[in-house]
Design a protein around this motif. Structure first.
Motif, PDB file in Angstrom:
ATOM      1  N   LEU A  63       0.903  -1.143   0.053  1.00  0.00           N
ATOM      2  CA  LEU A  63       0.054  -0.009  -0.057  1.00  0.00           C
ATOM      3  C   LEU A  63       1.003   1.175  -0.144  1.00  0.00           C
ATOM      4  O   LEU A  63       0.405   2.503   0.294  1.00  0.00           O
ATOM      5  CB  LEU A  63      -0.927  -0.074   0.760  1.00  0.00           C
ATOM      6  CG  LEU A  63      -1.997  -1.284   1.067  1.00  0.00           C
ATOM      7  CD1 LEU A  63      -2.784  -1.575   2.605  1.00  0.00           C
ATOM      8  CD2 LEU A  63      -3.107  -0.550   0.176  1.00  0.00           C
ATOM      9  N   ASP A  64       2.073   1.017  -0.376  1.00  0.00           N
ATOM     10  CA  ASP A  64       3.062   2.283  -0.266  1.00  0.00           C
ATOM     11  C   ASP A  64       2.466   3.215  -1.533  1.00  0.00           C
ATOM     12  O   ASP A  64       1.846   2.772  -2.445  1.00  0.00           O
ATOM     13  CB  ASP A  64       4.399   1.932  -0.902  1.00  0.00           C
ATOM     14  CG  ASP A  64       5.461   2.989  -0.509  1.00  0.00           C
ATOM     15  OD1 ASP A  64       5.554   4.119  -1.254  1.00  0.00           O
ATOM     16  OD2 ASP A  64       6.204   2.573   0.384  1.00  0.00           O
ATOM     17  N   LYS A  65       2.599   4.515  -1.253  1.00  0.00           N
ATOM     18  CA  LYS A  65       1.985   5.482  -2.347  1.00  0.00           C
ATOM     19  C   LYS A  65       2.830   5.360  -3.506  1.00  0.00           C
ATOM     20  O   LYS A  65       2.225   5.706  -4.677  1.00  0.00           O
ATOM     21  CB  LYS A  65       2.123   6.796  -1.712  1.00  0.00           C
ATOM     22  CG  LYS A  65       1.329   7.112  -0.535  1.00  0.00           C
ATOM     23  CD  LYS A  65      -0.062   6.886  -0.529  1.00  0.00           C
ATOM     24  CE  LYS A  65      -0.771   7.059   0.643  1.00  0.00           C
ATOM     25  NZ  LYS A  65      -2.169   6.580   0.630  1.00  0.00           N
ATOM     26  N   ALA A  66       4.139   5.144  -3.604  1.00  0.00           N
ATOM     27  CA  ALA A  66       4.867   5.216  -4.762  1.00  0.00           C
ATOM     28  C   ALA A  66       4.767   3.809  -5.368  1.00  0.00           C
ATOM     29  O   ALA A  66       5.422   2.920  -4.754  1.00  0.00           O
ATOM     30  CB  ALA A  66       6.331   5.614  -4.250  1.00  0.00           C
ATOM     31  N   PRO A  67       4.688   3.704  -6.678  1.00  0.00           N
ATOM     32  CA  PRO A  67       4.495   2.250  -7.134  1.00  0.00           C
ATOM     33  C   PRO A  67       5.697   1.524  -7.418  1.00  0.00           C
ATOM     34  O   PRO A  67       5.833   0.451  -7.042  1.00  0.00           O
ATOM     35  CB  PRO A  67       3.961   2.773  -8.781  1.00  0.00           C
ATOM     36  CG  PRO A  67       3.280   4.062  -8.768  1.00  0.00           C
ATOM     37  CD  PRO A  67       4.102   4.760  -7.427  1.00  0.00           C
ATOM     38  N   GLU A  68       6.902   2.373  -7.613  1.00  0.00           N
ATOM     39  CA  GLU A  68       8.319   1.686  -7.520  1.00  0.00           C
ATOM     40  C   GLU A  68       8.695   0.931  -6.641  1.00  0.00           C
ATOM     41  O   GLU A  68       9.692   0.154  -6.266  1.00  0.00           O
ATOM     42  CB  GLU A  68       9.318   2.597  -8.037  1.00  0.00           C
ATOM     43  CG  GLU A  68       9.590   3.801  -7.181  1.00  0.00           C
ATOM     44  CD  GLU A  68       8.594   5.002  -7.298  1.00  0.00           C
ATOM     45  OE1 GLU A  68       8.914   6.101  -6.602  1.00  0.00           O
ATOM     46  OE2 GLU A  68       7.622   4.846  -7.938  1.00  0.00           O
ATOM     47  N   ARG A  69       8.070   1.568  -5.260  1.00  0.00           N
ATOM     48  CA  ARG A  69       8.474   0.928  -3.932  1.00  0.00           C
ATOM     49  C   ARG A  69       7.467  -0.501  -3.526  1.00  0.00           C
ATOM     50  O   ARG A  69       7.898  -0.999  -2.317  1.00  0.00           O
ATOM     51  CB  ARG A  69       8.421   1.724  -2.654  1.00  0.00           C
ATOM     52  CG  ARG A  69       9.483   3.070  -3.027  1.00  0.00           C
ATOM     53  CD  ARG A  69       9.757   3.719  -1.515  1.00  0.00           C
ATOM     54  NE  ARG A  69       8.543   4.624  -1.135  1.00  0.00           N
ATOM     55  CZ  ARG A  69       8.059   5.695  -1.263  1.00  0.00           C
ATOM     56  NH1 ARG A  69       8.933   6.349  -2.089  1.00  0.00           N
ATOM     57  NH2 ARG A  69       7.041   6.430  -0.697  1.00  0.00           N
TER      58      ARG A  69
END
Length: 476
Positions: free
Chosen positions: A237-243
């Motif tokens: 559920l991280d806001k940044a897709p790459e993370r």
């Protein structure tokens, strides 16, 4: 007896955003779920073209945990798509009947869904609407539905209304903002599904607009998830897709938790991932979409910083499926597990939980699930309008509760009785910027600016703002 193509219709299963789903039988006696496109979508040449391409791609999706596409007619007066019929309740129905899942069942569910998404992603597709209502809990494990029409539906809705396709509360931030989406958006939805299966709600309750806003600007509440799974779900559920972790990383971790499985060895797929489709067919990956390999733009996502046992990038094949041929984590329980006690979220109210009777069940696994209520219905005003303008940093919300201004992570909420005058205008000399100002009855003034890169969206925001404001604050 009515027929759709060569299939005899037996009964209506449900209705979703694309059209009506029918239970049909082939001449050889096999049951199918046939989804027939709504007439207004069938009349759109752009939708037909997208639908044709997505159906062709969806035919190639295999795997243990998807409903196989077996037939379609994209040229019919009302195009249709037939998939293998999978009997069983949806995940939403199962949770309503049995209550939240414990760690073992949750791990097995997550591993199965990660494997299903991996099969979809390897064919160059993104589901875009993974939610409990689109997951059938079959006797041999969960199956993911509706992966073959998501892109066509999303583009149609974007064209028609300017909003993202998907379900608020499971929608990735980049999808809510109308940006390019890739496999990481499905991983975000998977995280929200696991929170729901644990008895929680990643972004609380309330109106669809409120849920969309929180998915972009608030951290997800994963407190309902068992501790061993919590860091991994938070990473999804991280806001940044790459993370966010990849499906391969999820399979490594969840498979080990559910079945004690070891990471799978490298396969020919990992050595030679599928080539992106020719841009001429209209389905080439976008710049912000599919990564060049199965592990992300740079060969793998970094592990989640808060998890000392973050998933490893092994670049292996899919973990072996669980032993579904024996009574496993999906078998019904005679005594449902007790509901999890979930702490209230600090910034907004949690989703309401029924104290006595369970929520109404959707009519079928192939229907839309529990429908999203009309705008304003959650606040007791059926049909009341809502307004949302949002960028990565700021947001403006108008709903039955009042006006909300979000600026750089700081949220101010003003109930309607506190507002004296509100207005909006175009920012001068700064590109496409909406400026909203509020004069309160206590004499204070508050402003917020929201930017957009979409031509015409600023004018649409202004018109919608004025219409919504007129509904709640009519001129005397």
């Amino acid at each position: 007896m009515e027929r759709i193509g060569a299939y005899a219709v037996e009964r209506r299963l449900g209705e979703g955003g694309m059209g009506t789903v029918w239970l049909a039988r082939s001449r050889g006696g096999r049951l199918l779920a046939v989804k027939v496109v709504r007439p207004e979508l069938a009349a759109d040449p752009g939708f037909r073209a997208r639908f044709r391409g997505e159906v062709a791609a969806a035919r190639s999706v295999g795997g243990f945990h998807t409903a196989q596409v077996v037939d379609a007619d994209t040229e019919a007066a009302q195009p249709w798509l037939a998939t293998a019929y999978v009997p069983g309740p949806t995940l939403a129905q199962l949770l309503a009947a049995e209550g939240p899942m414990g760690q073992d069942r949750l791990s097995a569910l997550g591993a199965a869904l990660a494997e299903a998404l991996q099969a979809v992603h390897r064919c160059g597709l993104v589901h875009r609407d993974l939610k409990p209502g689109n997951i059938v809990m079959a006797a041999d494990g969960p199956r993911v539905l509706d992966f073959g029409v998501a892109r066509a539906m999303e583009d149609a809705r974007l064209t028609a209304t300017g909003t993202a396709f998907g379900t608020p509360g499971f929608l990735a931030p980049e999808q809510a903002e109308g940006l390019d989406v890739g496999p990481a958006a499905d991983v975000f939805a998977l995280g929200a599904v696991l929170v729901a299966a644990a008895g929680g709600s990643a972004f609380g309750g309330g109106t669809p607009v409120a849920l969309v806003y929180r998915s972009v600007h608030h951290e997800a509440d994963v407190s309902a998830v068992p501790e061993p799974l919590r860091p991994l779900v938070a990473a999804c559920l991280d806001k940044a897709p790459e993370r966010r972790p990849t499906t391969e990383q999820l399979l490594d971790r969840l498979g080990a938790l559910a079945y004690g499985a070891e990471p799978a060895p490298a396969t020919s797929y990992d050595l030679a991932p599928p080539r992106p489709r020719d841009p001429a067919d209209g389905h080439a990956p976008s710049a912000g979409g599919y990564p060049p390999g199965p592990s992300g733009p740079a060969g793998g996502h970094p592990p989640h910083s808060g998890d000392p046992q973050a998933p490893r990038d092994t670049r292996g094949g899919a973990a072996a499926p669980g032993p579904y041929d024996t009574p496993g984590p999906y078998a019904p329980h005679s005594t449902p597990p007790p509901p999890a006690v979930v702490p209230a979220m600090p910034a907004y109210p949690p989703a309401a939980r029924a104290a006595a009777a369970p929520p109404a069940l959707p009519p079928s696994p192939y229907g839309p699930g529990a429908p999203i209520p009309p705008m304003g219905a959650a606040a007791g005003l059926p049909g009341a309008p809502e307004f949302l303008a949002m960028d990565r940093k700021n947001a403006v919300v108008l709903d039955p509760g009042g006006i909300l201004l979000g600026t750089n992570g700081q949220v101010l909420s003003f109930p309607w009785p506190a507002v004296d005058v509100a207005w909006c205008e175009k920012g001068r000399g700064r590109g496409q910027v909406l400026v909203v100002a509020l004069a309160l009855r206590d004499g204070t003034l508050h402003t917020c600016e929201v930017g957009t890169r979409k031509p015409g969206e600023l004018d649409a925001w202004i018109a919608q703002f004025d219409a919504t404001l007129a509904y709640y604050s009519p001129e005397e």
